[in-house]
Design a protein around this motif. Structure first.
Motif, PDB file in Angstrom:
ATOM      1  N   ASN A  57       0.992  -1.271  -0.236  1.00  0.00           N
ATOM      2  CA  ASN A  57       0.298   0.216  -0.179  1.00  0.00           C
ATOM      3  C   ASN A  57       0.665   1.194   0.111  1.00  0.00           C
ATOM      4  O   ASN A  57       0.779   2.628   0.073  1.00  0.00           O
ATOM      5  CB  ASN A  57      -0.948  -0.168   0.866  1.00  0.00           C
ATOM      6  N   GLY A  58       2.028   0.790  -0.622  1.00  0.00           N
ATOM      7  CA  GLY A  58       3.028   2.639  -0.606  1.00  0.00           C
ATOM      8  C   GLY A  58       4.391   1.687  -1.217  1.00  0.00           C
ATOM      9  O   GLY A  58       4.741   0.570  -1.027  1.00  0.00           O
ATOM     10  N   TRP A  88       7.009   7.775  -1.751  1.00  0.00           N
ATOM     11  CA  TRP A  88       7.988   8.125  -1.470  1.00  0.00           C
ATOM     12  C   TRP A  88       9.493   8.041  -1.960  1.00  0.00           C
ATOM     13  O   TRP A  88       9.345   7.279  -2.761  1.00  0.00           O
ATOM     14  CB  TRP A  88       8.222   7.816   0.108  1.00  0.00           C
ATOM     15  N   GLN A 130       2.826  19.270   0.458  1.00  0.00           N
ATOM     16  CA  GLN A 130       2.194  18.550   1.914  1.00  0.00           C
ATOM     17  C   GLN A 130       2.988  18.299   2.313  1.00  0.00           C
ATOM     18  O   GLN A 130       2.817  18.236   4.042  1.00  0.00           O
ATOM     19  CB  GLN A 130       1.435  17.232   0.711  1.00  0.00           C
ATOM     20  N   ASN A 159      -3.488   5.671  -7.898  1.00  0.00           N
ATOM     21  CA  ASN A 159      -4.083   6.847  -7.333  1.00  0.00           C
ATOM     22  C   ASN A 159      -4.989   7.539  -8.987  1.00  0.00           C
ATOM     23  O   ASN A 159      -6.060   8.360  -8.475  1.00  0.00           O
ATOM     24  CB  ASN A 159      -2.922   7.851  -7.848  1.00  0.00           C
ATOM     25  N   ASN A 160      -4.418   7.627 -10.348  1.00  0.00           N
ATOM     26  CA  ASN A 160      -6.109   7.985 -10.876  1.00  0.00           C
ATOM     27  C   ASN A 160      -7.721   7.263 -10.849  1.00  0.00           C
ATOM     28  O   ASN A 160      -8.651   7.373 -11.118  1.00  0.00           O
ATOM     29  CB  ASN A 160      -5.725   7.421 -12.445  1.00  0.00           C
ATOM     30  N   GLY A 195      -8.551   6.494  -7.878  1.00  0.00           N
ATOM     31  CA  GLY A 195      -9.297   6.670  -6.905  1.00  0.00           C
ATOM     32  C   GLY A 195      -8.716   5.158  -5.933  1.00  0.00           C
ATOM     33  O   GLY A 195      -8.423   6.158  -4.022  1.00  0.00           O
ATOM     34  N   ILE A 196      -7.808   4.977  -5.989  1.00  0.00           N
ATOM     35  CA  ILE A 196      -6.694   3.882  -4.482  1.00  0.00           C
ATOM     36  C   ILE A 196      -5.626   4.825  -4.380  1.00  0.00           C
ATOM     37  O   ILE A 196      -4.323   5.363  -4.974  1.00  0.00           O
ATOM     38  CB  ILE A 196      -6.664   2.975  -4.725  1.00  0.00           C
ATOM     39  N   TYR A 197      -5.459   5.476  -2.724  1.00  0.00           N
ATOM     40  CA  TYR A 197      -4.622   6.030  -2.239  1.00  0.00           C
ATOM     41  C   TYR A 197      -3.644   5.154  -2.134  1.00  0.00           C
ATOM     42  O   TYR A 197      -3.573   4.086  -1.064  1.00  0.00           O
ATOM     43  CB  TYR A 197      -4.737   7.107  -1.714  1.00  0.00           C
ATOM     44  N   PHE A 198      -2.275   5.706  -3.237  1.00  0.00           N
ATOM     45  CA  PHE A 198      -1.072   5.098  -2.940  1.00  0.00           C
ATOM     46  C   PHE A 198      -0.047   6.311  -3.225  1.00  0.00           C
ATOM     47  O   PHE A 198       0.839   6.425  -4.553  1.00  0.00           O
ATOM     48  CB  PHE A 198      -1.004   4.354  -4.736  1.00  0.00           C
ATOM     49  N   PRO A 199       0.576   5.688  -1.897  1.00  0.00           N
ATOM     50  CA  PRO A 199       2.159   6.643  -2.123  1.00  0.00           C
ATOM     51  C   PRO A 199       2.922   6.589  -2.442  1.00  0.00           C
ATOM     52  O   PRO A 199       3.771   4.758  -2.816  1.00  0.00           O
ATOM     53  CB  PRO A 199       1.952   7.531  -0.331  1.00  0.00           C
ATOM     54  N   VAL A 202       2.416   3.440  -9.486  1.00  0.00           N
ATOM     55  CA  VAL A 202       1.491   4.162  -8.719  1.00  0.00           C
ATOM     56  C   VAL A 202       0.437   5.238  -9.260  1.00  0.00           C
ATOM     57  O   VAL A 202      -0.862   5.406  -8.104  1.00  0.00           O
ATOM     58  CB  VAL A 202       2.538   4.553  -7.704  1.00  0.00           C
TER      59      VAL A 202
END
Length: 175
Positions: A50-51, A95, A138, A86-87, A89-93, A82
């Motif tokens: 999930n990241g 870094w 952010q 995110n496109n 709608g699944i939040y996937f950071p 990634v």
């Protein structure tokens, strides 16, 4: 956790151990992602996490003929996954640190020449915050003024880079 370095020297091992510990301190589990996996294996693994963290490293990301090496190709593929998540709608950071920045800059620009050689190895210096970065970031928008001041004025940042995207190049490509 995408380990994007082929070097096995002690300093890079320490760097990776430090990155692993930082991730674990947040309560997250670390799942190493090797750069020599197939796209199918990468996709399967991606769907179980999930990241993603792209670490620093010292691998040159392109071959002598200008083509991307396997580390850059895999980093680009993971970055595309990634963006796709995110496109949807699944939040996937994602870094990135040090060379991780280089991977995404090359991937977005589509050319390794977006990077410039900089002789910036093993020194301490200050950060410069742009107006856009201060107000839209952010990360930095919530940073205390005292910490920002320390980073700007107290030589509190460590730099160890051979390549970077210059502010001039950044303004030309609009990323």
């Amino acid at each position: 956790f995408f380990f994007n370095d082929t070097a096995t020297t002690e300093i890079y091992t320490e760097q990776i151990v430090g990155s692993v510990r930082c991730v674990q301190e947040t309560g997250a589990r670390v799942v190493p992602i090797r750069y020599d996996l197939s796209k199918q294996e990468l996709t399967t693994l991606f769907n179980q996490i999930n990241g993603l963290l792209f670490t620093g490293g010292s691998t040159v990301l392109w071959n002598e003929d200008g083509s991307w090496n396997l580390v850059q190709e895999v980093g680009t593929f993971l970055m595309e996954l990634v963006i796709e998540a995110n496109n949807k709608g699944i939040y996937f950071p994602l870094w990135t640190t040090c060379q991780g920045h280089e991977i995404i800059a090359i991937a977005i620009a589509g050319d390794y020449r977006v990077l410039s050689y900089v002789n910036s190895e093993n020194h301490i210096g200050n950060l410069s915050f742009t107006e856009a970065g201060n107000s839209n970031s952010q990360i930095f928008q919530y940073m205390s003024n005292s910490l920002k001041e320390a980073l700007q004025n107290n030589s509190a940042s460590y730099f160890n880079h051979n390549y970077a995207i210059t502010t001039q190049t950044l303004s030309l490509i609009h990323i």
